[in-house]
Design a protein around this motif. Structure first.
Motif, PDB file in Angstrom:
ATOM      1  N   GLU A  72       0.987  -1.349   0.152  1.00 40.80           N
ATOM      2  CA  GLU A  72      -0.011   0.006  -0.037  1.00 40.80           C
ATOM      3  C   GLU A  72       0.798   1.244   0.158  1.00 40.80           C
ATOM      4  O   GLU A  72       0.138   2.306   0.002  1.00 40.80           O
ATOM      5  CB  GLU A  72      -0.933  -0.102   1.200  1.00 40.80           C
ATOM      6  N   GLY A  73       2.125   1.175   0.070  1.00 38.08           N
ATOM      7  CA  GLY A  73       2.932   2.231   0.225  1.00 38.08           C
ATOM      8  C   GLY A  73       2.811   3.097   1.271  1.00 38.08           C
ATOM      9  O   GLY A  73       3.140   4.347   1.198  1.00 38.08           O
ATOM     10  N   GLY A  74       2.648   2.444   2.375  1.00 35.66           N
ATOM     11  CA  GLY A  74       2.677   3.052   3.861  1.00 35.66           C
ATOM     12  C   GLY A  74       1.161   3.628   4.111  1.00 35.66           C
ATOM     13  O   GLY A  74       1.077   4.484   5.075  1.00 35.66           O
ATOM     14  N   GLU A  75       0.197   3.608   3.068  1.00 38.28           N
ATOM     15  CA  GLU A  75      -1.333   4.223   3.489  1.00 38.28           C
ATOM     16  C   GLU A  75      -2.095   3.137   3.692  1.00 38.28           C
ATOM     17  O   GLU A  75      -1.816   2.067   3.862  1.00 38.28           O
ATOM     18  CB  GLU A  75      -1.612   4.880   2.021  1.00 38.28           C
ATOM     19  N   LYS A  76      -3.223   3.560   4.048  1.00 34.91           N
ATOM     20  CA  LYS A  76      -4.450   2.431   4.418  1.00 34.91           C
ATOM     21  C   LYS A  76      -4.708   1.522   3.281  1.00 34.91           C
ATOM     22  O   LYS A  76      -4.563   1.878   2.126  1.00 34.91           O
ATOM     23  CB  LYS A  76      -5.389   3.386   5.068  1.00 34.91           C
ATOM     24  N   VAL A  77      -5.395   0.614   3.672  1.00 29.22           N
ATOM     25  CA  VAL A  77      -5.524  -0.554   2.774  1.00 29.22           C
ATOM     26  C   VAL A  77      -6.857  -0.061   1.687  1.00 29.22           C
ATOM     27  O   VAL A  77      -7.756   0.787   2.250  1.00 29.22           O
ATOM     28  CB  VAL A  77      -6.204  -1.540   3.337  1.00 29.22           C
ATOM     29  N   TYR A 117      -4.270  -3.280  10.734  1.00 28.87           N
ATOM     30  CA  TYR A 117      -3.219  -2.454  10.026  1.00 28.87           C
ATOM     31  C   TYR A 117      -3.805  -0.887   9.874  1.00 28.87           C
ATOM     32  O   TYR A 117      -3.061  -0.087  10.179  1.00 28.87           O
ATOM     33  CB  TYR A 117      -3.131  -2.911   8.904  1.00 28.87           C
ATOM     34  N   ASN A 118      -5.052  -0.788   9.321  1.00 24.67           N
ATOM     35  CA  ASN A 118      -5.475   0.414   9.158  1.00 24.67           C
ATOM     36  C   ASN A 118      -5.328   1.279  10.642  1.00 24.67           C
ATOM     37  O   ASN A 118      -5.308   2.541  10.505  1.00 24.67           O
ATOM     38  CB  ASN A 118      -7.069   0.376   8.664  1.00 24.67           C
ATOM     39  N   LEU A 119      -5.961   0.617  11.666  1.00 23.87           N
ATOM     40  CA  LEU A 119      -6.269   1.139  13.167  1.00 23.87           C
ATOM     41  C   LEU A 119      -4.613   1.806  13.608  1.00 23.87           C
ATOM     42  O   LEU A 119      -4.308   2.481  13.981  1.00 23.87           O
ATOM     43  CB  LEU A 119      -6.759   0.168  13.970  1.00 23.87           C
ATOM     44  N   LEU A 120      -3.528   0.839  13.251  1.00 28.63           N
ATOM     45  CA  LEU A 120      -2.399   1.306  13.790  1.00 28.63           C
ATOM     46  C   LEU A 120      -1.750   2.617  12.959  1.00 28.63           C
ATOM     47  O   LEU A 120      -1.254   3.164  13.559  1.00 28.63           O
ATOM     48  CB  LEU A 120      -1.432   0.106  13.546  1.00 28.63           C
ATOM     49  N   GLY A 124      -0.586   6.452  14.362  1.00 32.85           N
ATOM     50  CA  GLY A 124       0.816   6.847  13.819  1.00 32.85           C
ATOM     51  C   GLY A 124       1.736   5.744  14.122  1.00 32.85           C
ATOM     52  O   GLY A 124       2.864   5.728  14.439  1.00 32.85           O
ATOM     53  N   ILE A 125       1.289   4.482  14.445  1.00 32.31           N
ATOM     54  CA  ILE A 125       2.202   3.308  14.649  1.00 32.31           C
ATOM     55  C   ILE A 125       2.599   2.855  13.114  1.00 32.31           C
ATOM     56  O   ILE A 125       1.663   2.088  12.426  1.00 32.31           O
ATOM     57  CB  ILE A 125       1.832   1.994  15.558  1.00 32.31           C
ATOM     58  N   THR A 126       3.628   2.918  12.657  1.00 32.95           N
ATOM     59  CA  THR A 126       4.057   2.557  11.034  1.00 32.95           C
ATOM     60  C   THR A 126       5.467   1.487  11.261  1.00 32.95           C
ATOM     61  O   THR A 126       5.482   0.992  10.276  1.00 32.95           O
ATOM     62  CB  THR A 126       4.484   3.869  10.304  1.00 32.95           C
ATOM     63  N   ASP A 127       6.135   1.450  12.275  1.00 30.55           N
ATOM     64  CA  ASP A 127       7.199   0.632  12.565  1.00 30.55           C
ATOM     65  C   ASP A 127       6.683  -0.743  13.353  1.00 30.55           C
ATOM     66  O   ASP A 127       6.399  -0.686  14.369  1.00 30.55           O
ATOM     67  CB  ASP A 127       8.370   1.262  13.235  1.00 30.55           C
TER      68      ASP A 127
END
Length: 189
Positions: A72-77, A117-120, A124-127
Motif C-alpha cells: 500500500e506504500g505506507g497508506e491505508k488499505v 493495520y488501518n487502526l495502527l 501513528g504506529i508505522t514501524d
C-alpha cells in the motif's frame, strides 16, 4: 511496539498495555485513549505473539503487516473491508503473502488483520519490526537507569517523611472497632 499492543476478546479495537498487576492489566484504547481494566478471565493477546499460517510454517504478524505496508506504500488499505467478499480478501492476502494456508486462515482473520493495520496507521504506529524496537529499548535503558540512580541519590525531605508518618497515624486513629468488640462492651454495661 507490537508486544505492548493488545487485542482483547469481546472488545473492539486495539489497546496499549499501561500497567500489569497480579490478576489484572490496565489497558488504554489506542483510539479513545480511555483506560480500562482487563482481568485474568479476559482473553488478551499481544500482536507480537500472533502469526499467520502458511503451507509450511507460520509467519509472524509483523512480517505480514510490513508486506501490507509495502503493497500500500505506507497508506491505508485500498480494499473496502466492509463490502469485501471472502474471495476478494483471500486474493488481497495472496498478493501480500502468497503461501498463506487457505484452509486455516479464514476471511474473518484477514479482515481483522487489515482492520488492525488501518487502526495502527491511524494512531501513528508505522514501524512493526521487533528488532528495531529492541535496539531503541537498549538505547533508552541507560537513560532510564541514570534517572533512577539520580532519584536514589537525592535526599528525601523531612517534610515528605512527616507526611508519610502522619498518614499512618491517621489510619490507626480512625480505625473502627470490629463488630465483635462492640457487642462485648455493650454486654459488660
Amino acid at each position: 511496539m507490537l508486544k505492548t499492543i493488545l487485542s482483547v476478546s469481546g472488545r473492539p479495537g486495539l489497546f496499549r498495555l499501561v500497567s500489569q498487576g497480579k490478576n489484572l492489566m490496565i489497558i488504554e484504547s489506542l483510539v479513545e485513549k480511555k483506560r480500562i481494566p482487563a482481568y485474568a478471565k479476559d482473553k488478551v493477546i499481544s500482536l507480537g505473539d500472533i502469526a499467520v499460517y502458511t503451507n509450511e510454517t507460520e509467519i509472524p504478524l509483523y512480517k505480514v503487516l510490513n508486506g501490507v505496508k509495502a503493497k500500500e506504500g505506507g497508506e491505508k488499505v485500498t480494499l473496502d473491508l466492509s463490502r469485501a467478499n471472502p474471495e476478494e480478501l483471500r486474493a488481497y492476502l495472496a498478493e501480500v503473502l502468497p503461501e498463506f494456508d487457505r484452509e486455516r486462515v479464514y476471511p474473518t482473520d484477514i479482515k481483522r488483520l487489515l482492520n488492525w493495520y488501518n487502526l495502527l496507521l491511524s494512531v501513528g504506529i508505522t514501524d512493526f519490526d521487533p528488532a528495531k524496537e529492541e535496539a531503541e529499548k537498549e538505547n533508552a535503558e541507560p537513560e532510564e537507569t541514570e534517572a533512577r540512580e539520580e532519584a536514589k541519590k537525592t535526599p528525601k525531605t523531612p517534610a515528605a517523611a512527616a507526611v508519610k508518618n502522619t498518614s499512618v497515624t491517621r489510619k490507626n486513629v480512625t480505625a473502627k472497632p470490629s463488630v465483635g468488640k462492640t457487642t462485648q462492651r455493650t454486654r459488660q454495661k
